[in-house]
Design a protein around this motif. Structure first.
Motif, PDB file in Angstrom:
ATOM      1  N   LYS A 203     -11.419 -12.267  -1.023  1.00  8.14           N
ATOM      2  CA  LYS A 203     -11.265 -11.253  -0.491  1.00  8.14           C
ATOM      3  C   LYS A 203      -9.604 -10.545  -0.207  1.00  8.14           C
ATOM      4  O   LYS A 203      -8.580 -10.637  -0.995  1.00  8.14           O
ATOM      5  N   VAL A 204      -9.557  -9.174   0.674  1.00  7.51           N
ATOM      6  CA  VAL A 204      -8.596  -8.601   0.083  1.00  7.51           C
ATOM      7  C   VAL A 204      -7.394  -8.961   0.983  1.00  7.51           C
ATOM      8  O   VAL A 204      -7.284  -8.834   2.148  1.00  7.51           O
ATOM      9  N   ALA A 205      -5.422  -8.882   0.492  1.00  8.63           N
ATOM     10  CA  ALA A 205      -5.300  -9.547   1.172  1.00  8.63           C
ATOM     11  C   ALA A 205      -4.386  -7.905   1.681  1.00  8.63           C
ATOM     12  O   ALA A 205      -3.585  -8.375   2.558  1.00  8.63           O
ATOM     13  N   GLY A 206      -4.461  -6.780   0.956  1.00 11.00           N
ATOM     14  CA  GLY A 206      -4.564  -5.850   1.322  1.00 11.00           C
ATOM     15  C   GLY A 206      -3.855  -4.658  -0.055  1.00 11.00           C
ATOM     16  O   GLY A 206      -4.273  -4.828  -0.763  1.00 11.00           O
ATOM     17  N   PHE A 207      -4.020  -3.705   0.682  1.00 10.88           N
ATOM     18  CA  PHE A 207      -3.944  -1.983  -0.056  1.00 10.88           C
ATOM     19  C   PHE A 207      -2.184  -1.696   0.174  1.00 10.88           C
ATOM     20  O   PHE A 207      -2.217  -1.025   0.670  1.00 10.88           O
ATOM     21  N   ILE A 208      -1.826  -1.668  -0.963  1.00  6.13           N
ATOM     22  CA  ILE A 208      -0.426  -1.330  -1.826  1.00  6.13           C
ATOM     23  C   ILE A 208      -0.113  -0.015  -1.803  1.00  6.13           C
ATOM     24  O   ILE A 208      -0.886   0.577  -3.180  1.00  6.13           O
ATOM     25  N   HIS A 209       0.128   0.806  -1.491  1.00  2.00           N
ATOM     26  CA  HIS A 209       0.469   2.612  -0.947  1.00  2.00           C
ATOM     27  C   HIS A 209       1.624   2.224  -1.487  1.00  2.00           C
ATOM     28  O   HIS A 209       3.233   3.048  -0.649  1.00  2.00           O
ATOM     29  N   ILE A 210       1.575   3.442  -2.444  1.00  2.00           N
ATOM     30  CA  ILE A 210       3.267   3.379  -3.730  1.00  2.00           C
ATOM     31  C   ILE A 210       3.335   5.344  -3.619  1.00  2.00           C
ATOM     32  O   ILE A 210       1.701   5.706  -4.517  1.00  2.00           O
ATOM     33  N   GLY A 211       4.050   5.525  -3.923  1.00  2.00           N
ATOM     34  CA  GLY A 211       4.768   7.048  -4.025  1.00  2.00           C
ATOM     35  C   GLY A 211       5.633   7.560  -3.154  1.00  2.00           C
ATOM     36  O   GLY A 211       6.749   6.840  -3.371  1.00  2.00           O
ATOM     37  N   SER A 212       5.692   8.710  -3.742  1.00  2.00           N
ATOM     38  CA  SER A 212       7.321   9.441  -3.042  1.00  2.00           C
ATOM     39  C   SER A 212       7.042   9.684  -1.270  1.00  2.00           C
ATOM     40  O   SER A 212       6.186   9.952  -0.696  1.00  2.00           O
ATOM     41  N   THR A 213       8.423  10.470  -0.573  1.00  2.00           N
ATOM     42  CA  THR A 213       8.216  10.856   0.405  1.00  2.00           C
ATOM     43  C   THR A 213       8.882  12.421   0.777  1.00  2.00           C
ATOM     44  O   THR A 213      10.495  12.044  -0.328  1.00  2.00           O
ATOM     45  N   THR A 214       8.725  12.995   1.597  1.00  2.00           N
ATOM     46  CA  THR A 214       9.955  14.703   1.468  1.00  2.00           C
ATOM     47  C   THR A 214      10.326  13.785   3.352  1.00  2.00           C
ATOM     48  O   THR A 214      10.933  14.882   3.968  1.00  2.00           O
TER      49      THR A 214
ATOM     50  N   VAL B 208      -2.774   2.960  -5.574  1.00  5.14           N
ATOM     51  CA  VAL B 208      -3.131   2.137  -4.621  1.00  5.14           C
ATOM     52  C   VAL B 208      -3.284   0.724  -5.333  1.00  5.14           C
ATOM     53  O   VAL B 208      -3.601   0.981  -6.453  1.00  5.14           O
ATOM     54  N   VAL B 209      -2.381   0.198  -4.790  1.00  3.31           N
ATOM     55  CA  VAL B 209      -2.982  -1.280  -5.121  1.00  3.31           C
ATOM     56  C   VAL B 209      -3.301  -2.678  -4.226  1.00  3.31           C
ATOM     57  O   VAL B 209      -3.293  -3.024  -3.668  1.00  3.31           O
ATOM     58  N   GLY B 210      -4.824  -2.779  -4.865  1.00  7.43           N
ATOM     59  CA  GLY B 210      -5.134  -3.760  -3.892  1.00  7.43           C
ATOM     60  C   GLY B 210      -4.512  -5.262  -4.241  1.00  7.43           C
ATOM     61  O   GLY B 210      -4.609  -5.735  -5.602  1.00  7.43           O
ATOM     62  N   VAL B 211      -4.448  -6.179  -3.279  1.00  6.96           N
ATOM     63  CA  VAL B 211      -3.828  -7.530  -4.265  1.00  6.96           C
ATOM     64  C   VAL B 211      -5.402  -8.214  -2.763  1.00  6.96           C
ATOM     65  O   VAL B 211      -5.401  -8.341  -1.918  1.00  6.96           O
ATOM     66  N   ILE B 212      -5.756  -8.828  -4.485  1.00  3.48           N
ATOM     67  CA  ILE B 212      -7.447  -9.633  -3.851  1.00  3.48           C
ATOM     68  C   ILE B 212      -6.930 -10.505  -4.183  1.00  3.48           C
ATOM     69  O   ILE B 212      -6.173 -11.611  -4.770  1.00  3.48           O
ATOM     70  N   SER B 213      -7.298 -11.606  -3.151  1.00  2.00           N
ATOM     71  CA  SER B 213      -6.718 -12.991  -2.874  1.00  2.00           C
ATOM     72  C   SER B 213      -8.296 -13.787  -3.129  1.00  2.00           C
ATOM     73  O   SER B 213      -9.306 -13.663  -3.209  1.00  2.00           O
ATOM     74  N   LYS B 214      -7.644 -14.424  -4.173  1.00  6.54           N
ATOM     75  CA  LYS B 214      -8.361 -15.748  -4.804  1.00  6.54           C
ATOM     76  C   LYS B 214      -8.232 -17.152  -4.086  1.00  6.54           C
ATOM     77  O   LYS B 214      -8.903 -17.830  -4.809  1.00  6.54           O
ATOM     78  N   ALA B 215      -8.470 -17.458  -3.075  1.00 10.62           N
ATOM     79  CA  ALA B 215      -7.992 -18.806  -2.557  1.00 10.62           C
ATOM     80  C   ALA B 215      -9.781 -19.141  -2.905  1.00 10.62           C
ATOM     81  O   ALA B 215     -10.318 -18.825  -2.566  1.00 10.62           O
ATOM     82  N   ALA B 216      -8.821 -20.653  -2.659  1.00 12.44           N
ATOM     83  CA  ALA B 216     -10.706 -21.687  -2.938  1.00 12.44           C
ATOM     84  C   ALA B 216     -10.139 -23.160  -2.934  1.00 12.44           C
ATOM     85  O   ALA B 216      -8.938 -22.954  -2.567  1.00 12.44           O
ATOM     86  N   PRO B 217     -11.324 -23.770  -1.974  1.00  9.66           N
ATOM     87  CA  PRO B 217     -10.918 -24.814  -1.738  1.00  9.66           C
ATOM     88  C   PRO B 217      -9.772 -25.296  -2.976  1.00  9.66           C
ATOM     89  O   PRO B 217     -10.613 -25.334  -4.327  1.00  9.66           O
ATOM     90  N   HIS B 218      -9.063 -26.694  -3.308  1.00 12.21           N
ATOM     91  CA  HIS B 218      -9.022 -27.166  -4.719  1.00 12.21           C
ATOM     92  C   HIS B 218      -8.322 -28.502  -3.686  1.00 12.21           C
ATOM     93  O   HIS B 218      -7.933 -28.790  -3.134  1.00 12.21           O
ATOM     94  N   THR B 219      -8.324 -29.535  -5.058  1.00  7.94           N
ATOM     95  CA  THR B 219      -8.159 -30.833  -4.438  1.00  7.94           C
ATOM     96  C   THR B 219      -6.366 -31.430  -3.925  1.00  7.94           C
ATOM     97  O   THR B 219      -6.420 -31.794  -3.706  1.00  7.94           O
TER      98      THR B 219
END
Length: 194
Positions: A161-172, A97-108
């Protein structure tokens, strides 16, 4: 999924696989690094990289699941046995599982909204990069992405903030199509018809 599939064919058939339908094997460290290297090739106004990754794998996934169960029981001590099993398995359904973490913040110069959308683009690229390496994937957020009590456990700082959790694997399981919107319902045409 084969690595030699044409991009247009891939996009016409791209499909997320439910995390509970995933199994081993998942990508190893070298494959994960290659997947993450592809994932960061997104629009990023100002070259801020307003996102980062947290990779959850191995025994750490089970430990996180036990802690998430504890937090869920604090909120609702009357959880059914089925929901207890669901909470416990949140991070063990897929090998990685890969957490994509947003570091978005006010910027000029760069609107925060653009930074947030860049994190969303990273999530989608991560799905596609995993698929390109022969794995199935799914983008989830779930309740703990929005619960500050879980953030320290998940490696999320107070200003992130959490942008999402990307689940990665195989499937049958067979990969099946789902209904998609009809273009007539979602497209407005303005200007001359070509």
């Amino acid at each position: 999924m084969k690595n030699d599939i044409k991009l247009i064919d891939y996009l016409a058939s791209r499909r997320s696989v439910p995390a509970f339908q995933m199994c081993e094997p998942g990508p190893d460290r070298a494959e994960l690094e290659a997947i993450l290297t592809l994932a960061i090739r997104v629009p990023d106004h100002g070259k801020l990289a307003p996102w980062r990754f947290v990779v959850y794998q191995g025994e750490e996934r089970r430990i996180i699941g036990e802690e998430l169960l504890r937090l869920a029981l604090e909120k609702n001590p009357e959880l059914s046995e089925e929901m207890i099993a669901v909470e416990r398995s949140r991070f063990t359904r897929a090998p990685v599982v890969v957490g994509v973490i947003s570091k978005a913040a006010p910027h000029t110069k760069i609107p925060e909204w653009e930074q947030i959308m860049s994190a969303g683009a990273v999530c989608l690229n991560l799905l596609m990069a995993a698929n390109a390496h022969g794995y199935v994937s799914n983008w989830l957020s779930e309740w703990f992405a929005f619960d500050d009590r879980a953030h320290d456990l998940l490696g999320v700082a107070p200003d992130e903030k959490v942008a999402g959790f990307i689940h990665i694997g195989s499937t049958t399981f067979p990969i099946t199509e789902r209904p998609r919107p009809n273009l007539d319902d979602i497209v407005s045409w303005r200007g001359a018809e070509s």
